[in-house]
Design a protein around this motif. Structure first.
Motif, short mmCIF file in Angstrom:
data_model
loop_
_atom_site.label_atom_id
_atom_site.label_comp_id
_atom_site.label_asym_id
_atom_site.label_seq_id
_atom_site.Cartn_x
_atom_site.Cartn_y
_atom_site.Cartn_z
N LEU A 168 27.01 28.25 33.19
CA LEU A 168 27.33 28.74 34.53
C LEU A 168 27.43 30.27 34.54
O LEU A 168 27.04 30.91 35.53
CB LEU A 168 28.65 28.12 35.01
N SER A 169 27.94 30.86 33.46
CA SER A 169 28.00 32.32 33.37
C SER A 169 26.61 32.93 33.36
O SER A 169 26.38 33.99 33.97
CB SER A 169 28.75 32.74 32.10
N THR A 170 25.70 32.28 32.67
CA THR A 170 24.32 32.79 32.61
C THR A 170 23.67 32.73 33.99
O THR A 170 22.98 33.67 34.41
CB THR A 170 23.50 31.97 31.60
N VAL A 171 23.89 31.63 34.70
CA VAL A 171 23.37 31.52 36.06
C VAL A 171 23.99 32.58 36.96
O VAL A 171 23.30 33.24 37.76
CB VAL A 171 23.63 30.11 36.63
N ALA A 172 25.30 32.78 36.83
CA ALA A 172 26.00 33.77 37.64
C ALA A 172 25.52 35.19 37.34
O ALA A 172 25.44 36.03 38.25
CB ALA A 172 27.50 33.65 37.41
N MET A 173 25.23 35.47 36.09
CA MET A 173 24.76 36.80 35.70
C MET A 173 23.48 37.16 36.45
O MET A 173 23.25 38.33 36.79
CB MET A 173 24.51 36.85 34.19
N ILE A 174 22.67 36.17 36.75
CA ILE A 174 21.40 36.40 37.45
C ILE A 174 21.60 36.41 38.96
O ILE A 174 21.04 37.27 39.67
CB ILE A 174 20.38 35.31 37.06
N THR A 175 22.41 35.49 39.47
CA THR A 175 22.50 35.29 40.92
C THR A 175 23.58 36.14 41.60
O THR A 175 23.39 36.56 42.75
CB THR A 175 22.76 33.82 41.24
N TYR A 176 24.69 36.42 40.93
CA TYR A 176 25.79 37.13 41.59
C TYR A 176 25.44 38.58 41.97
O TYR A 176 25.89 39.05 43.03
CB TYR A 176 27.05 37.09 40.74
N PRO A 177 24.69 39.33 41.15
CA PRO A 177 24.29 40.66 41.61
C PRO A 177 23.47 40.61 42.90
O PRO A 177 23.64 41.45 43.78
CB PRO A 177 23.46 41.20 40.43
N ILE A 178 22.60 39.62 43.01
CA ILE A 178 21.82 39.45 44.24
C ILE A 178 22.74 39.10 45.40
O ILE A 178 22.61 39.64 46.51
CB ILE A 178 20.75 38.36 44.04
N GLN A 188 30.96 49.70 43.46
CA GLN A 188 32.29 49.44 42.93
C GLN A 188 32.80 48.07 43.36
O GLN A 188 33.40 47.33 42.57
CB GLN A 188 33.27 50.53 43.39
N MET A 189 32.58 47.72 44.63
CA MET A 189 33.01 46.41 45.11
C MET A 189 32.23 45.29 44.39
O MET A 189 32.80 44.24 44.07
CB MET A 189 32.78 46.31 46.62
N ALA A 190 30.96 45.53 44.16
CA ALA A 190 30.16 44.55 43.42
C ALA A 190 30.72 44.38 42.01
O ALA A 190 30.78 43.26 41.48
CB ALA A 190 28.70 44.98 43.36
N GLY A 191 31.12 45.49 41.38
CA GLY A 191 31.72 45.41 40.05
C GLY A 191 32.99 44.59 40.05
O GLY A 191 33.22 43.78 39.14
N ILE A 192 33.82 44.78 41.08
CA ILE A 192 35.04 43.97 41.19
C ILE A 192 34.68 42.50 41.31
O ILE A 192 35.27 41.63 40.66
CB ILE A 192 35.89 44.42 42.40
N TYR A 193 33.70 42.21 42.17
CA TYR A 193 33.31 40.82 42.39
C TYR A 193 32.78 40.17 41.11
O TYR A 193 33.18 39.06 40.76
CB TYR A 193 32.25 40.75 43.49
N LEU A 194 31.91 40.88 40.41
CA LEU A 194 31.33 40.32 39.18
C LEU A 194 32.40 40.12 38.12
O LEU A 194 32.44 39.08 37.45
CB LEU A 194 30.23 41.24 38.66
N GLY A 195 33.27 41.10 37.95
CA GLY A 195 34.31 40.99 36.93
C GLY A 195 35.33 39.92 37.23
O GLY A 195 35.91 39.33 36.32
N ALA A 196 35.54 39.64 38.52
CA ALA A 196 36.55 38.66 38.92
C ALA A 196 36.02 37.24 39.00
O ALA A 196 36.81 36.30 39.17
CB ALA A 196 37.15 39.06 40.27
N THR A 197 34.71 37.06 38.88
CA THR A 197 34.15 35.71 39.09
C THR A 197 33.33 35.17 37.93
O THR A 197 33.32 33.95 37.71
CB THR A 197 33.25 35.71 40.35
N ILE A 198 32.62 36.01 37.19
CA ILE A 198 31.79 35.52 36.09
C ILE A 198 32.69 35.20 34.90
O ILE A 198 33.63 35.94 34.60
CB ILE A 198 30.72 36.56 35.71
#
Length: 345
Positions: A168-178, A188-198
Motif C-alpha cells: 500500500l505504501s508503494t501504491v501511495a508513493m506513486i498516487t498520492y503526489p498526483i 509544503q502542504m503536499a509534504g505534510i499530506y504525504l508524511g501524514a498518510t504514507i
C-alpha cells in the motif's frame, strides 16, 4: 571452576545462534542490494526471501538463531530508531501541524478497532494493522507485534501486515503526489499530506522529493513525528494489555513499559538534549535498518506460506479501509486548517 563452566555454556549458547543469524543477515544483504539496484522495497524483499527459505527454521542448527533474530534483534532495531527523533521537530513544524499529525494516530487506531468487527477480527489484528497504518508501516507492525499476546497465528498476522502496508505504501508513493496536485496543495502542504498518510519512511521520502526538495523535507519531518508516536502508543497498549492478559491464557503479562521502548525514548531524549556527531547518527540509522531487515527476514523464515494465505481477503480489506480512512481524514483536515510551515522548513 564453576565460573569457567558458566562462561563456556554462554559461549556455546551464542555459537548456536550464529547459523540462524547469519542466514537472516545474508537475506537482509541480498534484499538491500536488490532494493538499491532495482528499487523494490527492501523490507518486503527480506520478508519474501525469508518465506521462500522457511524450511531452514526447522533445522536444529538454525532454529535458535532464527528465533533470536525474530525477537531480540527486532526489538534492538526498533529501539535504535529513537536516534532519528528529536524534540526540535515540534518547533520546526509548528503546533498546528504537530496537533494534526499526533491526533491522526489515535483516531486511525480507534477506527481500526471499531471497524475490524465488520471484517471478523478481534483486537490483535485490529490493533496490529491500524497501528501499522497510523504510525510507520512495517516498523510499527514489528514493534506492536512484540507486545501483543501471542497465539498460533501471531507471526502469520505480522507477515500479512508487513506485506500489506508495504504494498500500500508503494501504491501511495506513486498516487498520492498526483492526488496532492489535484487537491491544489502547495509543496509544503503536499509534504505534510504525504508524511501524514504514507506508511513507510522510504516511500514518504521518495514521494516527497518527487514533487520538490521543500515537499521532501517537510514530508520527512512529518513522517519522523509519526515515528515518534510509536513509543507512547506502545506504552499505552502495554498498560491496557496488562489488564486484558488476565483473561488470556496463552501469554505472560507484558511489562508496563517494554525495555526496547525505554531504549527508544532514552535515545530520542539523548538526541534532543545533545548535539550528536552526524557520523554517529548515520551509523546508528544504518545499523537500525540492518537489524530490522535481518529481523523481518527471520520472521519470514519462521513463516509458512499456507498459513499466511489463511489470513484472507478480509484482512486485506481491513488494511485498505484503514489506509483510505487516514488519507481522507488528513486531506479534509488540510483543506480546513490553516497550516503553513514555509517559513520554518
Amino acid at each position: 571452576m564453576s565460573e569457567k563452566m558458566d562462561i563456556s555454556r554462554r559461549i556455546s549458547g551464542l555459537q548456536r545462534l550464529v547459523p540462524g543469524l547469519m542466514i537472516a543477515l545474508l537475506i537482509a544483504m541480498a534484499s538491500q542490494f536488490i532494493s538499491e539496484h532495482y528499487g523494490a522495497p527492501a523490507m518486503l524483499l527480506a520478508l519474501l526471501f525469508g518465506i521462500s527459505l522457511n524450511f531452514l527454521a526447522d533445522h536444529p542448527e538454525c532454529s535458535g538463531g532464527i528465533s533470536f533474530g525474530a525477537r531480540n534483534v527486532l526489538r534492538l532495531g526498533v529501539a535504535l530508531l529513537g536516534l532519528r527523533i528529536s524534540f526540535d521537530m515540534i518547533w520546526i513544524l509548528g503546533w498546528p501541524v504537530v496537533g494534526l499529525v499526533v491526533s491522526m494516530v489515535p483516531l486511525t487506531i480507534v477506527f481500526g478497532l471499531l471497524v475490524s468487527r465488520l471484517f471478523g477480527f478481534k483486537f490483535r489484528f485490529a490493533f496490529l494493522s491500524a497501528g501499522a497504518v497510523a504510525i510507520c508501516g512495517a516498523s510499527a507492525a514489528i514493534a506492536i507485534a512484540a507486545i501483543l499476546p501471542k497465539d498460533a497465528k501471531s507471526e502469520d498476522r505480522l507477515v500479512f501486515t508487513v506485506v500489506g502496508v508495504t504494498l500500500l505504501s508503494t501504491v501511495a508513493m506513486i498516487t498520492y503526489p498526483i492526488l496532492s496536485q489535484y487537491l491544489g496543495f502547495s509543496d509544503q502542504m503536499a509534504g505534510i499530506y504525504l508524511g501524514a498518510t504514507i506508511h513507510d519512511v522510504a516511500q514518504v521520502v521518495g514521494a516527497g522529493f518527487s514533487i520538490s526538495p521543500e515537499a521532501g523535507e517537510t514530508a520527512t519531518l512529518v513522517k519522523l513525528l509519526r515515528v515518534a508516536m510509536l513509543a507512547p502508543v506502545i506504552v499505552v497498549a502495554s498498560l491496557l494489555l496488562r489488564g486484558k492478559t488476565d483473561r488470556v491464557s496463552d501469554t505472560e503479562r507484558p511489562p508496563i513499559i517494554p525495555l526496547f521502548v525505554l531504549g527508544f525514548l532514552g535515545l530520542a531524549t539523548l538526541n534532543s538534549v545533545m548535539t550528536l556527531p552526524d557520523a554517529l547518527l548515520i551509523f546508528v540509522a544504518n545499523g537500525s535498518q540492518w537489524l530490522l531487515l535481518s529481523a523481518i527476514a527471520a520472521v519470514g523464515l519462521k513463516t509458512k506460506p499456507a498459513e499466511v494465505l489463511k489470513v484472507g481477503r478480509a484482512a486485506a480489506g481491513l488494511l485498505v479501509v484503514e489506509t483510505l480512512f487516514l488519507a481522507v481524514l488528513v486531506a479534509l483536515a488540510l483543506s480546513i486548517l490553516p497550516l503553513d510551515v514555509t517559513s520554518k522548513v
